[in-house]
Design a protein around this motif. Structure first.
Motif, PDB file in Angstrom:
ATOM      1  N   PRO A   2      35.114  68.061  61.785  1.00  0.00           N
ATOM      2  CA  PRO A   2      34.994  68.788  63.189  1.00  0.00           C
ATOM      3  C   PRO A   2      36.397  69.393  63.659  1.00  0.00           C
ATOM      4  N   GLN A  61      32.649  63.091  58.964  1.00  0.00           N
ATOM      5  CA  GLN A  61      32.970  62.813  60.422  1.00  0.00           C
ATOM      6  C   GLN A  61      33.320  61.261  60.724  1.00  0.00           C
ATOM      7  N   TRP A 112      32.694  67.027  68.501  1.00  0.00           N
ATOM      8  CA  TRP A 112      32.176  66.378  67.435  1.00  0.00           C
ATOM      9  C   TRP A 112      30.587  67.223  66.866  1.00  0.00           C
TER      10      TRP A 112
END
Length: 396
Positions: free
Chosen positions: A91, A61, A100
């Motif tokens: 994501p 992420q 997210w």
């Protein structure tokens, strides 16, 4: 023909790593250099393939570019498989929602489709910010023999440090009776390592229930595990007795690198029976000039040393010019230490330049912390950077 995997590993590698400051400004914590030739993520990936687990989802992420490029198709870890292998899971926008990762449990929940593709009996949850060598197959055998729904890897820590960890209370045989999150007065010295094995169907049910709970933090430690315990699920602690270090702070990262040095290093990476694999840089052999003096140090490929290096770890293509002194430090790839510069108790990130006569860091006395020079930072000639100072280009 129908195919499935007995166990799929999910590696949480999306954390920001804010306690590493300048070292994680532009890269994810698992991509931080370690031990000269490795990155932190090499350890869980190597543990997986050494343990016979060949299907790994890497959940990214924060600042994923360097990490994604480094993992690529997984070939260095023998994870370039036609069925299974390593997969980068970021994501994504699903029908009707786009989020997210909101917590460790939510990150796994958002990738249940990936897990179910392989119809595993068990799911192994890993963290991407620990340095250790561990055979997960032994933990999996323990999980099966215990008849557990969930098994948590745990390690004994000094009693004075129990307040830093999530502590597990157990009965005979390792059955878990309670959790304490960073207790002031712990009842046990058994700390969670953030490594879990779940029976897959049980995991699916709890993740789906957690997603429906709008008051949940969507976290394994805060939500999933306590709910399972309260519901009377079979939960066991698997005690690990090897080397393990959470390198989430500057001090712990420094200490773990120093554990590689000495006649009998605390962490031995030369064991051919449990090789830690990495995507090695393409570089020529390191060169030692006529003025070089190297003592109790790791010096990687492509380094050009004509100064003094003591009790330090140097990654690939580092230059230490004549008259420069590097002591008790970690110097990452492509850094240049120019003539007359002095480095002590410091971490110098990739491609940083320490110019002539500059001084970085200070003797390690009580209260004096590690100095950090961020990626690509230029420390000007004659500059004095004290212990604990952090230099980061992103703040300019």
């Amino acid at each position: 023909m129908y195919k499935k995997k007995e166990c799929v590993a999910m590696l949480l590698a999306g954390g920001q790593g804010s306690r590493l400051f300048a070292l994680t400004t532009r890269i994810a914590k698992p991509a931080v250099t370690f031990g000269g030739k490795y990155r932190i993520i090499d350890f869980p990936l190597s543990n997986c393939i050494n343990s016979g687990i060949d299907t790994v989802g890497v959940l990214t992420q924060y600042q994923p570019l360097v990490l994604n490029e480094y993992i690529s198709n997984g070939q260095p870890w023998d994870l370039d498989r036609s069925f299974g292998g390593v997969h980068i899971l970021s994501p994504y926008q699903a029908k009707g929602r786009s989020d997210w990762y909101k917590g460790t449990a939510n990150a796994i929940y958002q990738n249940l489709y990936f897990i179910k593709t392989y119809d595993p009996d068990y799911v192994l949850i890993l963290s991407g910010d620990h340095i250790y060598k561990m055979d997960y197959s032994i933990m999996l055998d323990f999980h099966k023999e215990s008849g557990a729904d969930c098994t948590i890897a745990a390690i004994r820590v000094p009693w004075k440090e129990t307040s830093r960890f999530g502590i597990i209370n157990t009965a005979e045989g390792g059955r878990i009776t309670g959790f304490e999150e960073k207790p002031k007065e712990a009842k046990s010295d058994l700390a969670s390592m953030g490594i879990y094995i779940f029976n897959s169907k049980k995991l699916y049910a709890y993740l789906e229930s957690d997603d429906r709970d709008k008051d949940s933090s969507n976290d394994f430690g805060k939500n999933i595990l306590p709910k399972m315990l309260a519901a009377g699920e079979n939960m066991y602690a698997y005690t690990f007795e090897g080397y393990w270090k959470d390198v989430g702070t500057v001090d712990s990262l420094f200490e773990a690198n120093m554990d590689l040095l000495g006649e009998t290093p605390t962490l031995d990476l030369s064991d051919a029976s449990w090789r830690i694999h990495s995507r090695n840089p393409i570089a020529p052999p390191h060169y030692t000039g006529k003025n070089a003096r190297i003592k109790n140090s790791i010096v990687s490929l492509g380094c050009d040393i004509d100064g003094t290096v003591e009790n330090s770890v140097l990654s690939s293509n580092v230059i230490v010019e004549k008259g420069a002194v590097v002591k008790n430090s970690i110097i990452m790839s492509g850094a240049v230490i120019k003539a007359g510069a002095e480095i002590n108790y410091s971490i110098v990130d990739e491609n940083a330049v320490i110019c002539e006569g500059a001084k970085v860091g200070a003797p390690r006395k009580k209260g004096v912390k590690i100095a950090v020079v961020g990626r690509g930072y230029l420390v000007e000639s004659g500059a004095v950077i004290g212990g604990g100072e952090i230099l980061d280009n992103s703040e300019k």
